[in-house]
Enzyme design. Structure first.
Site, PDB file in Angstrom:
ATOM      1  N   GLY A 145       0.879  -1.125   0.091  1.00 35.77           N
ATOM      2  CA  GLY A 145      -0.068   0.035  -0.163  1.00 35.77           C
ATOM      3  C   GLY A 145       0.930   1.300   0.001  1.00 35.77           C
ATOM      4  N   GLU A 400      -4.607   7.750  -0.473  1.00 35.73           N
ATOM      5  CA  GLU A 400      -3.578   8.824  -0.734  1.00 35.73           C
ATOM      6  C   GLU A 400      -2.822   9.168   0.349  1.00 35.73           C
ATOM      7  OE1 GLU A 400      -3.097   9.993  -4.007  1.00 35.73           O
ATOM      8  OE2 GLU A 400      -4.384   8.472  -4.738  1.00 35.73           O
ATOM      9  N   GLY A 401      -2.506   7.902   1.233  1.00 34.55           N
ATOM     10  CA  GLY A 401      -1.306   8.374   2.292  1.00 34.55           C
ATOM     11  C   GLY A 401      -2.221   8.565   3.354  1.00 34.55           C
TER      12      GLY A 401
END
Length: 420
Positions: A145, A400-401
């Site tokens: 991820g 997205e983090g």
């Protein structure tokens, strides 16, 4: 000598006022969100299915198209995309993500493909207003991820037949398995780490590609998220984005840099700069959801009466609304700053992209929770939209983090420590 002169120049050109064109586009999108997206939000959240009729309406209106997003992307102020994201996600996060999700795959082709590949594949991603299609960008994996260096999906070139054979499993793919076109990131040289990755287009109907598990999610339920299984998927050589010659040159440079010991930190920092320049987009989505919850709570507080007066007259409610609005405006300004910096090529020396994403995403979670509290028992029911907004807001601190990754990036950037 006034303050502006002492600061070293005339600041009379500085403004936060939107242009007439920006206001017109914002108001047009707001109207679509209010008239088309919002009335459908609860239904598609309950159904947990892709809202094809709404996507089709967006296509007819000209919103679901590459041309629209390209026009916003090339806004010289950088505000075109965040303005669009805020209004669409103000309507509903799940439906909005279904409308903009194809853009992830389209950007993948635009960033890496040849002109011929761009002209061939991107129109197929969107289809026609009367027959809309979607596309999927497949990068994340069960064990890769945040750590893209752990990617295991492999692509092997067969020179005799000029084709690539792809094997692996992707996860968390928006539109995965239902897409007309899949863009897949795979490892072509394991020894080079992230520099040994390449992107491929998997055309519609290609044998070996199938949908794995479809995730039943806490929020953004109208957006289809699933695993994509690639079992001996064979794609022609022309499906390698950028082409074989360009890939071979890039791999050769990476091998040479690796041999000389100069590839590591410079490569990672270049990749991080790319992420930094896109994180404000998620921040804008979060601002849209937060604003929707705040406006719902404000309207409720103005009309809900207890003890003979509107509850907004009580400090306990009024102060919460004041804090909510302040956080939303601060988050938007951080997003706009990062958007402007990305558009004008300003370096993110303090991880301003991560700052905007971190603050906006956590603002969305905080504001939606406060909205539920202001609505009381009503806020906890599905008769009112704030409980859905609160469920949707949870994703912003994850994809997205994560917030933890954002804080790590910011802290290491400020300290001048390499980001690993």
């Amino acid at each position: 000598m006034d303050g502006r002169q002492r600061a070293g120049g005339d600041m009379s050109g500085f403004t936060l006022e939107l242009t007439d064109d920006q206001k017109q586009i914002r108001d047009w999108l707001h109207g679509f969100a209010a008239e088309v997206i919002r009335p459908a939000a609860a239904e598609w959240d309950e159904r947990e299915e892709t809202p094809w009729p709404v996507i089709q309406e967006a296509a007819k209106a000209g919103i679901y198209s590459l041309d629209f997003y390209a026009q916003q992307f090339f806004d010289p102020t950088g505000l075109g995309i965040p303005l669009a994201m805020e209004e669409l996600f103000w309507g509903d996060a799940g439906i909005a993500l279904s409308i903009v999700g194809t853009g992830l795959a389209a950007v993948g082709v635009l960033a890496n493909g040849t002109e011929e590949q761009i002209g061939t594949w991107i129109p197929q991603m969107y289809g026609e207003p009367g027959d809309v299609k979607v596309a999927a960008f497949c990068s994340s994996e069960p064990d890769a991820g945040s750590d893209v260096g752990a990617m295991r999906t492999r692509a092997v070139y067969r020179e005799a037949t000029d084709e690539w054979v792809i094997d692996g499993t992707k996860t968390w793919a928006t539109n995965g398995g239902i897409a007309q076109v899949h863009v897949v990131v795979a490892v072509v040289d394991p020894e080079l780490g992230v520099k040994g990755h390449a992107s491929f287009v998997v055309p519609p109907g290609t044998p070996g590609l199938s949908q794995g598990q479809k995730f039943r999610k806490h929020g953004i339920r109208a957006s289809h998220t699933a695993e994509v299984v690639l079992d001996g998927v064979r794609v022609p050589g022309h499906c390698l984005l950028g082409g074989k010659e360009k890939l071979d040159e890039r791999l050769a440079r990476a091998r040479a840099a690796r041999a000389s010991g100069t590839s590591g930190e410079r490569v990672r920092n270049a990749a991080m700069a790319t992420f930094e320049a896109s994180r404000h987009v998620v921040g804008a989505m979060a601002v849209g959801t937060a604003r929707a919850a705040y406006e719902t709570a404000l309207d409720y507080a103005r009309t809900r009466t207890q003890f003979g007066r509107p509850i907004v007259d009580n400090q306990g409610v009024a102060f919460q609304l004041a804090d909510m609005r302040t956080r939303i405006d601060a988050a938007r300004l951080l997003v706009w700053r990062a958007s402007w910096m990305a558009a004008t090529g300003k370096p993110f020396t303090a991880a301003e992209g991560s700052m905007s994403k971190l603050y906006a995403s956590e603002t969305a979670k905080d504001v939606t929770a406060r909205a539920i509290q202001i609505l009381g028992g009503n806020g906890y029911t599905r008769e009112y939209p704030v409980e859905r907004m609160h469920r949707d807001a949870a994703i912003y601190t994850i994809f997205e983090g994560t917030s933890e990754i954002q804080r790590l990036v910011i802290a290491r950037t400020l300290a001048g420590v390499p980001i690993r």
